[in-house]
Design a protein around this motif. Sequence first.
Motif, PDB file in Angstrom:
ATOM      1  N   ALA A  38       0.826  -1.211   0.000  1.00 39.86           N
ATOM      2  CA  ALA A  38       0.000   0.000   0.000  1.00 39.86           C
ATOM      3  C   ALA A  38       0.857   1.256   0.000  1.00 39.86           C
ATOM      4  CB  ALA A  38      -0.932  -0.007   1.209  1.00 39.86           C
ATOM      5  N   LYS A  39       2.006   1.198   0.663  1.00 41.30           N
ATOM      6  CA  LYS A  39       2.875   2.372   0.755  1.00 41.30           C
ATOM      7  C   LYS A  39       3.859   2.461  -0.415  1.00 41.30           C
ATOM      8  CE  LYS A  39       2.970   2.548   5.781  1.00 41.30           C
ATOM      9  NZ  LYS A  39       3.836   2.446   6.957  1.00 41.30           N
ATOM     10  N   ARG A  40       4.050   1.379  -1.120  1.00 43.14           N
ATOM     11  CA  ARG A  40       5.115   1.332  -2.124  1.00 43.14           C
ATOM     12  C   ARG A  40       4.982   2.404  -3.198  1.00 43.14           C
ATOM     13  NH1 ARG A  40       5.196  -3.881  -4.012  1.00 43.14           N
ATOM     14  NH2 ARG A  40       6.481  -4.365  -2.227  1.00 43.14           N
ATOM     15  N   GLU A  41       3.789   2.568  -3.753  1.00 40.91           N
ATOM     16  CA  GLU A  41       3.641   3.538  -4.838  1.00 40.91           C
ATOM     17  C   GLU A  41       3.921   4.961  -4.364  1.00 40.91           C
ATOM     18  OE1 GLU A  41       0.117   5.143  -7.644  1.00 40.91           O
ATOM     19  OE2 GLU A  41       0.394   2.974  -7.626  1.00 40.91           O
ATOM     20  N   GLU A  42       3.402   5.315  -3.179  1.00 39.97           N
ATOM     21  CA  GLU A  42       3.665   6.668  -2.674  1.00 39.97           C
ATOM     22  C   GLU A  42       5.139   6.860  -2.358  1.00 39.97           C
ATOM     23  OE1 GLU A  42       3.226  10.436  -2.194  1.00 39.97           O
ATOM     24  OE2 GLU A  42       1.618   9.152  -2.917  1.00 39.97           O
ATOM     25  N   ARG A  43       5.790   5.849  -1.816  1.00 42.16           N
ATOM     26  CA  ARG A  43       7.229   5.932  -1.539  1.00 42.16           C
ATOM     27  C   ARG A  43       8.017   6.040  -2.843  1.00 42.16           C
ATOM     28  NH1 ARG A  43       7.167   7.882   3.276  1.00 42.16           N
ATOM     29  NH2 ARG A  43       6.542   6.424   4.856  1.00 42.16           N
ATOM     30  N   GLN A  44       7.539   5.359  -3.865  1.00 45.38           N
ATOM     31  CA  GLN A  44       8.222   5.434  -5.151  1.00 45.38           C
ATOM     32  C   GLN A  44       8.110   6.851  -5.721  1.00 45.38           C
ATOM     33  OE1 GLN A  44       6.819   2.461  -7.913  1.00 45.38           O
ATOM     34  NE2 GLN A  44       8.911   1.955  -8.471  1.00 45.38           N
ATOM     35  N   TYR A  45       6.937   7.461  -5.594  1.00 45.92           N
ATOM     36  CA  TYR A  45       6.783   8.853  -6.029  1.00 45.92           C
ATOM     37  C   TYR A  45       7.752   9.750  -5.255  1.00 45.92           C
ATOM     38  CZ  TYR A  45       2.473   8.128  -8.738  1.00 45.92           C
ATOM     39  OH  TYR A  45       1.552   7.744  -9.670  1.00 45.92           O
ATOM     40  N   GLU A  46       7.829   9.565  -3.941  1.00 42.51           N
ATOM     41  CA  GLU A  46       8.750  10.367  -3.128  1.00 42.51           C
ATOM     42  C   GLU A  46      10.188  10.172  -3.574  1.00 42.51           C
ATOM     43  OE1 GLU A  46       8.453  10.139   1.160  1.00 42.51           O
ATOM     44  OE2 GLU A  46       6.325   9.670   0.977  1.00 42.51           O
ATOM     45  N   LEU A  47      10.550   8.934  -3.853  1.00 47.07           N
ATOM     46  CA  LEU A  47      11.905   8.625  -4.282  1.00 47.07           C
ATOM     47  C   LEU A  47      12.227   9.328  -5.602  1.00 47.07           C
ATOM     48  CD1 LEU A  47      14.427   6.915  -3.632  1.00 47.07           C
ATOM     49  CD2 LEU A  47      13.378   5.066  -4.933  1.00 47.07           C
ATOM     50  N   PHE A  48      11.310   9.279  -6.561  1.00 40.89           N
ATOM     51  CA  PHE A  48      11.534   9.926  -7.851  1.00 40.89           C
ATOM     52  C   PHE A  48      11.537  11.448  -7.712  1.00 40.89           C
ATOM     53  CE2 PHE A  48       9.613   5.929  -9.855  1.00 40.89           C
ATOM     54  CZ  PHE A  48      10.854   5.337  -9.954  1.00 40.89           C
ATOM     55  N   ASP A  49      10.698  11.986  -6.831  1.00 39.04           N
ATOM     56  CA  ASP A  49      10.707  13.430  -6.583  1.00 39.04           C
ATOM     57  C   ASP A  49      12.052  13.862  -6.000  1.00 39.04           C
ATOM     58  OD1 ASP A  49       8.155  13.736  -7.560  1.00 39.04           O
ATOM     59  OD2 ASP A  49       7.200  13.963  -5.599  1.00 39.04           O
ATOM     60  N   ARG A  50      12.568  13.097  -5.059  1.00 38.30           N
ATOM     61  CA  ARG A  50      13.869  13.416  -4.471  1.00 38.30           C
ATOM     62  C   ARG A  50      14.983  13.285  -5.504  1.00 38.30           C
ATOM     63  NH1 ARG A  50      13.557  14.438   0.734  1.00 38.30           N
ATOM     64  NH2 ARG A  50      11.754  13.666   1.862  1.00 38.30           N
ATOM     65  N   LEU A  51      14.878  12.270  -6.339  1.00 33.21           N
ATOM     66  CA  LEU A  51      15.856  12.106  -7.419  1.00 33.21           C
ATOM     67  C   LEU A  51      15.863  13.343  -8.310  1.00 33.21           C
ATOM     68  CD1 LEU A  51      17.800  10.437  -9.262  1.00 33.21           C
ATOM     69  CD2 LEU A  51      15.730   9.586 -10.391  1.00 33.21           C
ATOM     70  N   LEU A  52      14.680  13.801  -8.692  1.00 38.64           N
ATOM     71  CA  LEU A  52      14.580  14.988  -9.537  1.00 38.64           C
ATOM     72  C   LEU A  52      15.203  16.198  -8.852  1.00 38.64           C
ATOM     73  CD1 LEU A  52      13.567  16.498 -12.043  1.00 38.64           C
ATOM     74  CD2 LEU A  52      11.358  16.727 -10.896  1.00 38.64           C
TER      75      LEU A  52
END
Length: 190
Positions: A38-52
């Motif tokens: 359930a948390k994976r997709e939101e964490r993935q968005y956070e990870l990509f946002d931080r990468l950017l």
Amino acid sequence: MPITDVIEQKRNELDAFKGMGLQLGKSGITGEAFVDKAKREERQYELFDRLLKFCVKNTNASSGVFIYDKSFRALADPICDNIDEGTALYLRDTLSRQVNISGAINVQDLNKDHALDSSKLAFRSLYSHNIKLSTPKASGTPETKVLGYLFLLKKYSKGFDDYMADLVRAYIKQVEVVTNNAKRLDSVIE
């Protein structure tokens, strides 16, 4: 380049890697956070946002956007200056095939070196890279899926040198390792 500049450049690179690791830990983006589906997709968005954010900051890009899973998702802050949904989707639709073939592209002068319509962009140089997920198959050959595209833009030509491209690739490899490990952990748990 003088040795003092090289040393300073390497220190900045190390500080950026340390900063990325600290930010990932502080925000709860850890292997444990990826276990919960359930948390994976939101964490993935956070990870990509931080990468950017790290890529824009450490390449001094004028603007940047990450397009995730064929949908527009961009940060709602100045990083996306002069990039709206139409521009981001135009970049993805125009460049994704070329980026997928080579993994990354570095366009030094959008007005001269590329087929992009420069009237649609307020930028002169572009660096783009895809982010992939490799999933092992029973046959032993991994299946690769593109998760999204990172676009970094500058308002002047020759904006991204080889050093900057290497730095962005290193950040992306870190994110791919985290994402791939989480996916593999998920398949082991199931």
